[in-house]
Design an enzyme around this catalytic site. Structure first.
Site, short mmCIF file in Angstrom:
data_model
loop_
_atom_site.label_atom_id
_atom_site.label_comp_id
_atom_site.label_asym_id
_atom_site.label_seq_id
_atom_site.Cartn_x
_atom_site.Cartn_y
_atom_site.Cartn_z
N ASP A 47 0.84 -1.19 0.00
CA ASP A 47 0.00 0.00 0.00
C ASP A 47 0.88 1.25 0.00
O ASP A 47 2.02 1.21 0.51
CB ASP A 47 -0.89 0.03 1.24
CG ASP A 47 -2.01 -1.00 1.18
OD1 ASP A 47 -2.33 -1.46 0.07
OD2 ASP A 47 -2.55 -1.36 2.26
N TYR A 75 5.91 -9.11 8.15
CA TYR A 75 5.45 -7.73 8.34
C TYR A 75 5.57 -7.35 9.81
O TYR A 75 5.29 -8.17 10.70
CB TYR A 75 3.98 -7.59 7.93
CG TYR A 75 3.70 -7.89 6.49
CD1 TYR A 75 3.79 -6.89 5.51
CD2 TYR A 75 3.35 -9.18 6.07
CE1 TYR A 75 3.53 -7.17 4.18
CE2 TYR A 75 3.09 -9.45 4.74
CZ TYR A 75 3.18 -8.46 3.80
OH TYR A 75 2.93 -8.73 2.48
N ASP A 89 -7.13 1.40 7.96
CA ASP A 89 -5.83 1.99 8.26
C ASP A 89 -6.04 3.44 8.69
O ASP A 89 -7.19 3.92 8.78
CB ASP A 89 -4.86 1.89 7.08
CG ASP A 89 -5.33 2.66 5.83
OD1 ASP A 89 -6.23 3.51 5.95
OD2 ASP A 89 -4.78 2.39 4.75
#
Length: 301
Positions: A47, A75, A89
């Site tokens: 992203d 991650y 988010d």
């Protein structure tokens, strides 16, 4: 008459430590320009707000992208507890809040439910296609969609830090197709307090590590120079999870023409997917059958 693509016939991997801001496609375009390469692609979208390793394949290395996409990746991400957003988010609008703040033990217990083979629903703002249209385009128009759950293998999911009662930092190792934003959202729901991703960094992907990546500033500084070429990794690194077999000289000729070719291999069985090399260079990927490799991808290097 087809248009001839400009640029160099250069093949290999360039590892980028992507900053927050640019899209993965923008990073690939910058690398293609800096390397003056005919062809480039990446192994797994990040992203725009995410940082970390973005492996860019050039030339014939693009044929190995699926093997990196399928590999495990790690991650590190921070979850903001108590707040759910429409994008899952920090960029989205707040849609739900809660005053509940679970303790560390409750969080660790909930994390156990996300390990192994799980099903997760992609975020509403994602690139999943619905009737040929990207979900994020419909979500921007305010449409609520029923997105189908997708399988994901999670090898590990650990609580590694808690800076305050509102924020927890997690580390996840998983297979392909995972949405970290969905993990944050679903963890918040499992804890009864909501949650979203505040920060996200991919620390490694298959054989590639963010610590070894170049910054975009370094790409600009070394653009179109031998110094940048020196950072190019061989395309064979994209095949590190496959067994290697050795092609005979005659076998390599046949493989390069798309035909089964004789190979010599150890610890490979009938039907195994593997890659054939000649003098250390990749010739083809395919299935091993009775002393021959039946190619599915051929490298023109």
């Amino acid at each position: 008459m087809a248009r001839t693509r400009k640029g160099r016939d250069i093949s290999g991997w360039l590892i980028i430590d992507k900053p927050a801001g640019p899209t993965s496609t923008a990073v690939v375009n910058k690398v293609r320009w800096a390397m003056d390469a005919k062809k480039a692609g990446h192994a797994g979208t990040l992203d725009p707000t995410a940082t970390g390793v973005l492996a860019v394949a050039l030339g014939e290395a693009t044929k190995t992208v699926p093997f990196i996409t399928d590999a495990l990746k790690a991650y590190e991400f921070t979850v903001r507890l108590g707040v759910r957003t429409n994008t899952d988010d920090a960029e989205g609008e707040v849609v739900q809040t809660s005053d509940l703040r679970p303790d560390d033990e409750a969080i660790k217990e909930a994390l156990a439910g996300f390990i192994g083979d799980i099903e997760q629903v992609p975020p509403q703002f994602s690139a999943v296609k619905i009737d040929g249209e990207r979900a994020y385009k419909r979500a921007r128009d305010g449409e609520e969609m029923e997105l189908a759950a997708r399988p994901l293998f999670v090898e590990s999911l650990l609580l590694i830090d808690r800076s305050d009662e509102d924020h927890v930092t997690l580390e996840m190792v998983c297979g392909k197709g995972g949405y970290v934003r969905s993990i944050a959202r679903d963890l918040g729901e499992a804890l009864g307090c909501h949650g979203h991703v505040r920060e996200l960094r991919r620390t490694w992907s298959g054989p590639f590590d963010a610590a070894d990546g170049l910054t975009l500033d370094q790409i600009d500084e070394m653009a179109k120079s031998p110094e940048l070429d020196a950072h190019l990794l061989p395309l064979e690194q994209g095949l590190c999870d496959l067994p290697e077999v050795k092609a005979t000289v005659e076998g390599a000729v046949r493989l390069r023409n798309g035909n089964p070719g004789m190979v010599i291999g150890q610890d490979v069985e009938y039907g195994d997917e593997c890659w054939a090399s000649l003098d250390g260079h990749a010739v083809a990927v395919g299935r091993f059958k009775a002393g021959e490799l039946h190619p599915s991808r051929v490298f023109n290097t």
